[in-house]
Write a protein that holds these residues in place. Structure first.
Motif, PDB file in Angstrom:
ATOM      1  N   GLU A   1       2.097   5.766  -0.170  1.00  0.00           N
ATOM      2  CA  GLU A   1       1.187   6.817  -0.237  1.00  0.00           C
ATOM      3  C   GLU A   1       1.477   7.437  -1.649  1.00  0.00           C
TER       4      GLU A   1
ATOM      5  N   THR B   1       0.668  -1.094  -0.368  1.00  0.00           N
ATOM      6  CA  THR B   1      -0.146  -0.185   0.464  1.00  0.00           C
ATOM      7  C   THR B   1       0.676   1.076  -0.163  1.00  0.00           C
TER       8      THR B   1
ATOM      9  N   LEU C   1      -3.789   7.350  -1.785  1.00  0.00           N
ATOM     10  CA  LEU C   1      -3.222   6.418  -1.820  1.00  0.00           C
ATOM     11  C   LEU C   1      -3.222   5.241  -3.179  1.00  0.00           C
TER      12      LEU C   1
END
Length: 355
Positions: free
Chosen positions: A237, A235, A243
């Protein structure tokens, strides 16, 4: 006219030599290879007369301006640093180095010396990726809020490339003892660059998981421990707060070599697909947002990384992607490896009795 030396003559070196021979104002003048048979065969294949068994001999000869460094990953750092000291321009295969500190040192040294420095992120050659970046910069899809990037291969499932269980060219990629950093180090470097370049932004944070699957008795075949990661999920950013996910695997049945990037903004969305040979771009914008319509975007040809390096050497103006960009990508990979190491350490720690 830039005079180019090829350092290392493995399979990827053939691509380098072929592309540089086709690049304007470029001449292949020499090659370095420790294996005598491979050295002679490579020289004959590409009409290169000046052949050397080691880099020091080539540097002592000195009749070249630039080098395509196609050595194994762990050899990139020492050979490139020696070339920088000799004042030679360097086009290095990915990854630039095996760790962020080494990659950063290489970037600093190249910039201090004033040499042309670039890294072969080959998927920058995708017209669709370049066009997507251009559209993002123009504001075509507004502010990015979400993204998905994936690199899918299936050679641990398919025998289209041969049988990985019996071929060293595949087995070493599964063994950290043989220099592999798994799918994350091999193709993760590409998809991290692909995602952030296409979105025209930087990755500022990641939370990752790496996974190595059981593939053979004792998790070993011959001299190869099968301990390198097979799948990676992170994941991530972006700098603007968006995101998304970045994934890579060698278990994607039905996929040979497929990269996909989906970017979703406040006023549109885009999808980039490439297999390294062809690429396509779709966009959903304007009135089509309400009807879920997607339009194919025409993408004109773009210069290859090889052509951009040749041009940089001939003009004296450094091109992209450069060493500093490659170091930043390596920083992200190092964070992923560090997170997995911490997770493994915690998992191995003995349980503490409750008080």
């Amino acid at each position: 006219m830039v005079k180019l030396l090829i350092l290392g003559t493995g399979s990827m070196a053939v691509s380098h030599a072929t592309n540089f021979q086709a690049a304007p104002d470029t001449e292949l003048v020499a090659a370095v290879e420790t294996d005598a048979a491979r050295r002679e065969a490579f020289g004959k294949q590409f009409g290169i007369e000046n052949l050397f068994a080691d880099l020091e001999s080539a540097i002592a000869w000195g009749e070249f301006d630039a080098v395509a460094n196609v050595t194994p990953d762990a050899v990139h750092y020492p050979t490139t640093m020696r070339l920088i000291a000799a004042g030679k321009h360097v086009f290095c295969e990915k990854p630039l180095a095996t760790s962020y500190p080494l990659a950063l040192e290489m970037a600093d040294a190249a910039e201090a010396k004033g040499i042309i420095n670039m890294v072969n992120f080959t998927y920058r050659n995708s017209p669709a990726l370049q066009k997507a970046r251009e559209l993002v910069r123009s504001g075509a899809i507004g502010d990015i809020r979400y993204f998905e990037a994936s690199y899918l291969q299936s050679w641990l499932v398919s025998k289209a490339w041969g049988d990985w269980r019996t071929e060293s060219r595949w087995l070493w990629r599964l063994s950290s003892q043989h220099g592999s950093k798994g799918v994350l180090g091999d193709v993760g470097v590409h998809i991290v660059d692909f995602a952030s370049f296409g979105a025209d932004t930087d990755i500022v944070a990641v939370d990752s998981r790496l996974k190595t699957f059981h593939k053979a008795d004792g998790d070993k075949i011959g001299e190869y421990p099968l301990d390198a990661n097979d799948s990676a999920v992170m994941t991530a950013e972006f700098a603007n707060g968006a995101l998304g996910t970045i994934t890579a695997t060698r278990f994607a049945t039905g996929h040979a070599n497929d990269l996909t990037l989906r970017i979703f903004g406040t006023s549109g969305g885009m999808e980039v697909k490439t297999d390294g040979k062809t690429s396509a771009l779709r966009i959903c914008e304007g009135p089509e947002i309400d009807t879920f319509g997607w339009e194919t975007v025409e993408c004109p040809p773009v210069p290859t990384t090889y052509e951009r390096f040749a041009k940089a050497c001939n003009t004296g103006v450094n091109g992209e992607p450069d060493f500093r960009r490659a170091a930043e990508v390596q920083r992200i990979l190092d964070l992923c490896f560090a997170q997995e190491a911490t997770r493994a350490l915690h998992a191995a720690a003995p349980a503490t009795a409750a008080e």
